[in-house]
Structures are given as C-alpha cells and as structure tokens.
Design a protein around this motif. Structure first.
Motif, PDB file in Angstrom:
ATOM      1  N   ALA A  23       1.531  11.570 -39.775  1.00 20.05           N
ATOM      2  CA  ALA A  23       0.537  12.391 -40.464  1.00 20.05           C
ATOM      3  C   ALA A  23       0.678  13.860 -40.068  1.00 20.05           C
ATOM      4  O   ALA A  23       0.491  14.765 -40.885  1.00 20.05           O
ATOM      5  CB  ALA A  23      -0.869  11.893 -40.149  1.00 20.05           C
ATOM      6  N   THR A  24       1.040  14.111 -38.810  1.00 20.10           N
ATOM      7  CA  THR A  24       1.219  15.487 -38.351  1.00 20.10           C
ATOM      8  C   THR A  24       2.358  16.165 -39.099  1.00 20.10           C
ATOM      9  O   THR A  24       2.233  17.304 -39.570  1.00 20.10           O
ATOM     10  CB  THR A  24       1.507  15.513 -36.839  1.00 20.10           C
ATOM     11  OG1 THR A  24       0.388  14.948 -36.142  1.00 20.10           O
ATOM     12  CG2 THR A  24       1.737  16.941 -36.354  1.00 20.10           C
ATOM     13  N   SER A  25       3.486  15.454 -39.225  1.00 19.14           N
ATOM     14  CA  SER A  25       4.622  16.004 -39.960  1.00 19.14           C
ATOM     15  C   SER A  25       4.266  16.233 -41.421  1.00 19.14           C
ATOM     16  O   SER A  25       4.625  17.265 -42.006  1.00 19.14           O
ATOM     17  CB  SER A  25       5.818  15.054 -39.851  1.00 19.14           C
ATOM     18  OG  SER A  25       6.909  15.531 -40.621  1.00 19.14           O
ATOM     19  N   LEU A  26       3.562  15.289 -42.026  1.00 21.70           N
ATOM     20  CA  LEU A  26       3.150  15.437 -43.421  1.00 21.70           C
ATOM     21  C   LEU A  26       2.281  16.672 -43.592  1.00 21.70           C
ATOM     22  O   LEU A  26       2.479  17.464 -44.532  1.00 21.70           O
ATOM     23  CB  LEU A  26       2.398  14.187 -43.874  1.00 21.70           C
ATOM     24  CG  LEU A  26       1.761  14.245 -45.270  1.00 21.70           C
ATOM     25  CD1 LEU A  26       2.820  14.475 -46.340  1.00 21.70           C
ATOM     26  CD2 LEU A  26       0.980  12.963 -45.545  1.00 21.70           C
ATOM     27  N   ARG A  27       1.309  16.859 -42.691  1.00 23.66           N
ATOM     28  CA  ARG A  27       0.435  18.027 -42.803  1.00 23.66           C
ATOM     29  C   ARG A  27       1.233  19.326 -42.698  1.00 23.66           C
ATOM     30  O   ARG A  27       1.001  20.275 -43.450  1.00 23.66           O
ATOM     31  CB  ARG A  27      -0.646  17.970 -41.720  1.00 23.66           C
ATOM     32  CG  ARG A  27      -1.801  17.025 -42.036  1.00 23.66           C
ATOM     33  CD  ARG A  27      -2.963  17.229 -41.089  1.00 23.66           C
ATOM     34  NE  ARG A  27      -2.639  16.750 -39.747  1.00 23.66           N
ATOM     35  CZ  ARG A  27      -2.859  15.511 -39.327  1.00 23.66           C
ATOM     36  NH1 ARG A  27      -3.406  14.624 -40.151  1.00 23.66           N
ATOM     37  NH2 ARG A  27      -2.559  15.161 -38.097  1.00 23.66           N
ATOM     38  N   GLN A  28       2.177  19.370 -41.764  1.00 26.35           N
ATOM     39  CA  GLN A  28       2.971  20.584 -41.586  1.00 26.35           C
ATOM     40  C   GLN A  28       3.792  20.904 -42.833  1.00 26.35           C
ATOM     41  O   GLN A  28       3.821  22.055 -43.291  1.00 26.35           O
ATOM     42  CB  GLN A  28       3.890  20.415 -40.378  1.00 26.35           C
ATOM     43  CG  GLN A  28       3.154  20.390 -39.042  1.00 26.35           C
ATOM     44  CD  GLN A  28       4.070  20.046 -37.886  1.00 26.35           C
ATOM     45  OE1 GLN A  28       5.176  19.542 -38.063  1.00 26.35           O
ATOM     46  NE2 GLN A  28       3.603  20.317 -36.667  1.00 26.35           N
ATOM     47  N   HIS A  29       4.446  19.893 -43.372  1.00 23.65           N
ATOM     48  CA  HIS A  29       5.287  20.134 -44.551  1.00 23.65           C
ATOM     49  C   HIS A  29       4.447  20.471 -45.776  1.00 23.65           C
ATOM     50  O   HIS A  29       4.859  21.284 -46.612  1.00 23.65           O
ATOM     51  CB  HIS A  29       6.162  18.910 -44.822  1.00 23.65           C
ATOM     52  CG  HIS A  29       7.312  18.772 -43.873  1.00 23.65           C
ATOM     53  ND1 HIS A  29       8.302  19.717 -43.778  1.00 23.65           N
ATOM     54  CD2 HIS A  29       7.615  17.806 -42.964  1.00 23.65           C
ATOM     55  CE1 HIS A  29       9.182  19.347 -42.865  1.00 23.65           C
ATOM     56  NE2 HIS A  29       8.794  18.195 -42.349  1.00 23.65           N
TER      57      HIS A  29
END
Length: 318
Positions: free
Chosen positions: A293-299
């Motif tokens: 979820a962290t990577s998704l939010r960043q992208h």
C-alpha cells in the motif's frame, strides 16, 4: 438524461480539434449501448465556418445551442482577435454571453485564447499548445499558464494542450463523469490510448500501441502478469533477446525504458481496480504488482497527485 455538449466552431477552426469532442463523447455509451452525451457542433452565427484542414463546415446549429448546453467546448482556432490582440469580436462575445452560469467550459489547443479573451481563465490555471505559450502569456498575463502539460482540470473550467491532447482531456472528462469502464470502452472504439495523466509533459511522444514493434508480444505478455515481479531479464528472455538489445528495441518502440513503462501499466491497472472493485488497498497493490500500500500511494501521488482512497472516492460511480 444525456449530458448536452455544444462544440463551438470559431472561424478559422482547427479541423482536427473540431472533430475530437463529437468522436469521443458519441463513442461514450452505457453498458447497454445507450448514449451518455448529446453532442452538437454550432457556430457563432448561421454562416459556414472555414476550417484549417482545407474545407468549409456547414453547421446544423447556431449559437442558440450554447444556451442549453451542460458543457461548452471551444476547439482550436486562428481567430485573429483572440489569437493576436486579445479581443473578442462582437458576434463571438454575444455568442459566449448565451452560456448559462454553471456550465462546464473546456478548450482544446488554441481554443484557450478565446476563453482567455473572454476573461474566463483570469486567475485560473490553464494550458494551450506549447508553441503558442509565449504569445498566450503576453496577451493574457492574468492566466496562470502551465505550458508543458497535456491538460489542466480546474473543476468547471478545463483546458488542453494541442491537437491529440484534446483526446486525453475528453477521455478524462468521460472518466470523471462515468468511470473508467465507459472511458476505456470509448478509447478502444476510437483506437486511442485510454489514459495519459494531465501532468504528463506535452513533449513526451505517445507510446505506440501494444500491437506494434519487435517487443510487442512481450508487452502484451507482461500486461497479463502485472502481479508478478517481471524483472528486466525475464522480459528480455521472453522476447528472446539480450537485455541490452531488448532495452534498445523497447525504448525505440515506446519512447520509454521497460521499467518506466511497467510502472505506468501497474499504476493504470491499480486505478482501474480502485474504480471498479471494492478490493482493500493492500490487495489492489498486490494485484497491480506494486507490492504494498505504501508503494501504491507513492506511485499514485506521482502519477495523479492523490491517494488511493481519495481517487476511489472521486471516481467510483457506484
């Protein structure tokens, strides 16, 4: 009820721009094939309108169509007043005065000059074709011009860059109105890319569709496996090329590196899942190959400027 759109052809109209809204919005239909938009092309008066493509358009509607439209779109134009001295000819000003308060307003390419001359863009962010950015700034200094993006969505006023960026803007509006399924269906019918975010630079060449080039089969293969790691070596092996040769072919065909392209596809798939499913954010990240979820939010912050939850809330149509 269908949403009513009036496309205002201002002499001398840019032919390509003029045809984009009817094509995109008329191709946007419900799951049962019912039309979602009613699109008409109108003129400032009843006269035929010269078009830059080498013909003259005889329009079915005059300026009265502007009075009942829910959205008014001004395509590109070479009208000397707005384009060269920042003024509106009397008939054009009278036509624009017919637009109801609260109507959504859009421009494609140099149609922004008409909106600028009318004062519609004062104090607002906007864009136009990069080639005419300096001229636009000189004529309309009160506009917060962003010359290097594909389109700007400022709520009830939207502007696009030149030519094909009008397609991106119209698909963005369809997606905002009715969700990604409708927009993607319209894009497939028109054989155009379904999504390029507004902040993408005007100078970036549009990637070729999956069906073209030596690495096309591998791109199609990768799109079916976005949930997998998909290392560069695996992509090259599938294409039966060395990593170096594959990377060279890939960039030549798409204008991007394999890694950049893959991230874009993962984000697009994540957006589709956010719009069309109730999957938890962690599962959206996993299914799109962004892993967490962290990577998704960043992208997503980089690509569309909002969080997954905010995007879902905005674009879900129930």
């Amino acid at each position: 009820m269908t949403h009513r759109i009036a496309v205002l052809a201002v002499e001398e109209a840019v032919g390509y721009d003029l045809c984009i809204p009817p094509q995109i919005f008329n191709a946007s239909v419900g799951a049962d094939g019912s039309p979602l938009y009613e699109v008409v092309v109108c003129g400032v008066d009843a006269k035929p309108v010269p078009v830059t493509a080498g013909f003259t358009a005889v329009l079915d509607h005059g300026p009265d169509a502007l009075a009942w439209a829910d959205t008014v779109i001004v395509p590109g134009t070479r009208a000397p007043g707005p384009r060269h001295d920042g003024t509106l000819p009397g008939p054009l000003a009278d036509a624009l005065a017919l637009i109801r308060p609260g109507t959504r307003l859009m421009s494609i390419c140099t149609g922004a000059f008409v909106m600028g001359a009318a004062g519609i863009l004062d104090g607002r962010p906007a864009t136009t074709h990069w080639r005419f950015a300096d001229q636009f700034r000189a004529l309309y200094p009160a506009v917060r011009l962003t010359p290097d993006v594909l389109f700007v969505d400022d709520g009830d006023v939207l502007t696009s860059a030149g030519l094909s960026a009008g397609i991106d803007l119209c698909l963005h509006v369809v997606r905002s109105d009715h969700g990604s399924e409708v927009a993607n269906r319209a894009a497939r019918y028109c054989v155009v890319p379904p999504w390029r975010e507004g902040g993408q630079s005007q100078y970036i060449e549009r990637p070729l569709p999956v069906g073209a080039g030596g690495a096309s089969a591998t791109r199609a293969w990768a799109l079916d496996r976005l949930h997998e790691p998909l290392e560069l070596s695996a992509l090259a092996a599938h294409a039966k090329m060395s990593v170096r040769t594959f990377s060279r072919h890939f960039r030549a065909e798409t204008g991007e590196s394999p890694g950049t392209w893959l991230i874009q596809q993962r984000v697009r798939h994540a957006l589709h899942l956010l719009e069309t499913t109730d999957l938890p954010i962690d599962q959206v990240a996993e299914r799109s190959g962004l892993r967490s979820a962290t990577s998704l939010r960043q992208h997503m912050r980089t690509a569309v400027g909002v969080s997954p939850l905010a995007y879902r809330k905005t674009f879900r149509t129930g």
